[in-house]
Design a protein around this motif. Structure first.
Motif, PDB file in Angstrom:
ATOM      1  N   GLY A  76       0.859  -1.133  -0.146  1.00 10.15           N
ATOM      2  CA  GLY A  76      -0.073  -0.033   0.005  1.00 10.15           C
ATOM      3  C   GLY A  76       0.922   1.078  -0.170  1.00 10.15           C
ATOM      4  N   THR A  77       0.362   2.461   0.363  1.00  9.03           N
ATOM      5  CA  THR A  77       1.159   3.625   0.410  1.00  9.03           C
ATOM      6  C   THR A  77       1.865   3.420   1.699  1.00  9.03           C
ATOM      7  N   HIS A  78       3.065   3.483   1.696  1.00 10.81           N
ATOM      8  CA  HIS A  78       3.941   3.156   2.846  1.00 10.81           C
ATOM      9  C   HIS A  78       5.345   3.946   2.722  1.00 10.81           C
ATOM     10  N   VAL A  79       6.047   4.023   3.669  1.00 10.05           N
ATOM     11  CA  VAL A  79       7.578   4.553   3.747  1.00 10.05           C
ATOM     12  C   VAL A  79       8.469   3.451   3.956  1.00 10.05           C
ATOM     13  N   ASP A  80       9.430   3.480   3.053  1.00  9.53           N
ATOM     14  CA  ASP A  80      10.841   2.959   3.172  1.00  9.53           C
ATOM     15  C   ASP A  80      11.624   3.377   3.993  1.00  9.53           C
ATOM     16  N   ALA A  81      12.006   3.016   5.474  1.00  6.62           N
ATOM     17  CA  ALA A  81      13.064   3.598   6.055  1.00  6.62           C
ATOM     18  C   ALA A  81      14.467   3.098   5.475  1.00  6.62           C
ATOM     19  N   PRO A  82      15.457   4.080   5.791  1.00  9.12           N
ATOM     20  CA  PRO A  82      16.670   3.753   5.091  1.00  9.12           C
ATOM     21  C   PRO A  82      17.118   2.269   5.514  1.00  9.12           C
ATOM     22  N   ALA A  83      16.862   1.970   6.737  1.00 10.40           N
ATOM     23  CA  ALA A  83      17.185   0.610   7.525  1.00 10.40           C
ATOM     24  C   ALA A  83      16.757  -0.560   6.363  1.00 10.40           C
ATOM     25  N   HIS A  84      15.872  -0.398   5.503  1.00 13.06           N
ATOM     26  CA  HIS A  84      15.296  -1.463   4.735  1.00 13.06           C
ATOM     27  C   HIS A  84      16.442  -2.003   3.721  1.00 13.06           C
ATOM     28  N   PHE A  85      17.376  -0.917   3.110  1.00 14.08           N
ATOM     29  CA  PHE A  85      18.400  -1.689   2.513  1.00 14.08           C
ATOM     30  C   PHE A  85      19.829  -0.880   2.756  1.00 14.08           C
ATOM     31  N   ALA A  86      20.085  -0.432   3.915  1.00 10.88           N
ATOM     32  CA  ALA A  86      21.430   0.034   4.338  1.00 10.88           C
ATOM     33  C   ALA A  86      21.407  -0.064   5.914  1.00 10.88           C
ATOM     34  N   GLU A  87      22.572  -1.271   5.972  1.00 12.86           N
ATOM     35  CA  GLU A  87      22.674  -1.478   7.376  1.00 12.86           C
ATOM     36  C   GLU A  87      22.980  -0.538   8.426  1.00 12.86           C
ATOM     37  N   GLY A  88      22.353  -0.635   9.645  1.00 12.95           N
ATOM     38  CA  GLY A  88      22.707   0.454  10.634  1.00 12.95           C
ATOM     39  C   GLY A  88      22.207   1.682  10.392  1.00 12.95           C
ATOM     40  N   ARG A  89      21.436   2.143   9.222  1.00 14.00           N
ATOM     41  CA  ARG A  89      20.786   3.118   9.277  1.00 14.00           C
ATOM     42  C   ARG A  89      19.341   3.232   9.826  1.00 14.00           C
ATOM     43  N   GLN A  90      18.717   4.511   9.515  1.00 19.08           N
ATOM     44  CA  GLN A  90      17.249   4.760  10.652  1.00 19.08           C
ATOM     45  C   GLN A  90      16.425   3.735  10.148  1.00 19.08           C
ATOM     46  N   SER A  91      15.623   3.176  11.117  1.00 21.68           N
ATOM     47  CA  SER A  91      14.496   2.652  11.386  1.00 21.68           C
ATOM     48  C   SER A  91      13.323   3.587  11.204  1.00 21.68           C
ATOM     49  N   VAL A  92      12.093   3.207  11.037  1.00 16.51           N
ATOM     50  CA  VAL A  92      10.826   4.166  10.721  1.00 16.51           C
ATOM     51  C   VAL A  92      10.836   5.039  12.031  1.00 16.51           C
ATOM     52  N   ASP A  93      11.227   4.622  13.018  1.00 18.47           N
ATOM     53  CA  ASP A  93      10.841   5.361  14.255  1.00 18.47           C
ATOM     54  C   ASP A  93      12.083   6.297  14.488  1.00 18.47           C
ATOM     55  N   GLU A  94      13.187   6.074  13.903  1.00 13.55           N
ATOM     56  CA  GLU A  94      14.585   7.063  14.043  1.00 13.55           C
ATOM     57  C   GLU A  94      14.607   7.923  12.641  1.00 13.55           C
ATOM     58  N   ILE A  95      13.601   7.858  11.973  1.00 17.90           N
ATOM     59  CA  ILE A  95      13.468   9.061  10.781  1.00 17.90           C
ATOM     60  C   ILE A  95      12.948  10.441  11.401  1.00 17.90           C
ATOM     61  N   PRO A  96      13.974  11.571  11.299  1.00 19.70           N
ATOM     62  CA  PRO A  96      13.637  12.589  11.851  1.00 19.70           C
ATOM     63  C   PRO A  96      12.079  12.979  11.131  1.00 19.70           C
ATOM     64  N   VAL A  97      11.447  13.723  12.075  1.00 15.63           N
ATOM     65  CA  VAL A  97      10.025  14.251  11.362  1.00 15.63           C
ATOM     66  C   VAL A  97      10.387  15.321  10.276  1.00 15.63           C
ATOM     67  N   GLU A  98      11.403  16.104  10.539  1.00 10.82           N
ATOM     68  CA  GLU A  98      11.677  16.960   9.521  1.00 10.82           C
ATOM     69  C   GLU A  98      11.864  16.382   8.156  1.00 10.82           C
ATOM     70  N   ARG A  99      12.270  15.139   8.248  1.00 11.54           N
ATOM     71  CA  ARG A  99      12.633  14.461   6.925  1.00 11.54           C
ATOM     72  C   ARG A  99      11.164  14.255   6.097  1.00 11.54           C
ATOM     73  N   LEU A 100      10.011  14.105   6.841  1.00  4.85           N
ATOM     74  CA  LEU A 100       8.964  13.685   6.417  1.00  4.85           C
ATOM     75  C   LEU A 100       7.724  14.971   6.111  1.00  4.85           C
ATOM     76  N   ILE A 101       8.247  15.956   6.420  1.00  5.46           N
ATOM     77  CA  ILE A 101       7.516  17.272   6.209  1.00  5.46           C
ATOM     78  C   ILE A 101       8.428  18.354   5.458  1.00  5.46           C
ATOM     79  N   GLY A 102       7.707  19.008   4.369  1.00  6.06           N
ATOM     80  CA  GLY A 102       8.598  19.899   3.521  1.00  6.06           C
ATOM     81  C   GLY A 102       8.137  20.509   2.469  1.00  6.06           C
ATOM     82  N   PRO A 103       8.741  21.388   1.754  1.00  2.00           N
ATOM     83  CA  PRO A 103       8.394  21.867   0.328  1.00  2.00           C
ATOM     84  C   PRO A 103       8.781  20.724  -0.484  1.00  2.00           C
ATOM     85  N   ALA A 104       7.898  20.874  -1.698  1.00  2.00           N
ATOM     86  CA  ALA A 104       7.974  19.466  -2.437  1.00  2.00           C
ATOM     87  C   ALA A 104       8.016  19.981  -3.872  1.00  2.00           C
TER      88      ALA A 104
END
Length: 260
Positions: A76-104
């Protein structure tokens, strides 16, 4: 700097001070598909299941409903966190909210995708956008319109195959982002990348290089977006908030665009 940015963001969303956001002056566009029995998941996943619970009048006379659901992270409509394909990177709960809101910005590549279901969005497509609409600013959320949302929820057209299971994966055909274009976006220091297909990489990708490049740089991806055809090339904002799953590699996403 991050604290000041968070304060400004709160003022914008909560309507405080001079930077208050007047939603009455905005067109709010829902960019998310609903989750139901038709929701498209990767062919190896079961899909979304809603288990109906109690729905009715209680002994005290008030109405009460409560159900259960189960779902894979990536569907469905979902987010891929960096941890999905990068070892040791951010999981969903670690993504800064600032990354998810902004000009587009919205990069429209539907013409190329209409003639080639395996089209990989190129650097030239991104440069063409900049030539026509101005530069992609640092910190932008970049949305990629392939036109494939119009095929939802028909799996054969949307995914290239209606089959399920591991044997269906080599049969996937849908557009995505070329690795070189992903690296170009990393250089632009974009905030996030979204697309209206089942994956940031094209369906025929076997190494998922666009995923790897973006996620190694903590740039999350939004997949299976919809209603991109209603957005302008630039001048709008996106709010894309996932379920905050601790340790999750992905999560269901409710994304909206705010268009003046």
């Amino acid at each position: 700097m991050k604290r000041r940015a968070a304060a400004a963001l709160a003022a914008l969303l909560l309507g405080c001070g001079d930077s208050a956001l007047d939603l009455d002056g905005m067109r709010v566009v829902d960019l998310s598909h609903p989750f139901d029995e038709q929701t498209i998941f990767w062919p190896t996943e079961e899909g979304f299941v809603l288990e109906l619970g109690f729905a009715g009048r209680t002994e005290q006379g008030y109405w009460y409903e409560a159900n259960r659901f189960r779902s894979a992270e990536h569907g469905g409509t979902h987010v891929d966190a960096p941890a999905h394909f990068a070892e040791g990177r951010q999981s969903v709960d670690e993504i800064p909210v600032e990354r998810l809101i902004g000009p587009a910005v919205l990069v429209d590549v539907q013409a190329a995708c209409a003639s080639d279901p395996d089209y990989a969005i190129q650097v030239a497509d991104l440069e063409r956008f900049e030539n026509q609409h101005g530069g992609i600013p640092r910190g932008a959320i970049v949305l990629l319109r392939t036109g494939y949302a119009r095929f939802w929820p028909g799996r054969p057209r949307y995914l290239g195959t209606g089959q399920r299971g591991p044997g269906a994966v080599p049969l996937l055909h849908f557009p995505g982002l070329a690795p070189e274009a992903a690296a170009w976006l990393v250089e632009r220091r974009v905030r996030a990348v979204g697309i209206d297909t089942a994956s940031i990489d094209p369906g025929q990708s076997s190494d998922f290089r666009a995923h790897q490049i973006l996620f190694a740089n903590d740039i999350p991806a939004f997949e299976n977006l919809t209603s991109l055809d209603t957005l302008p090339p630039r001048g709008f904002h996106v709010i894309a908030l996932p379920m905050k799953i601790r340790g999750g590699s992905g999560a269901p996403l409710r994304a909206v665009a705010l268009v003046p």
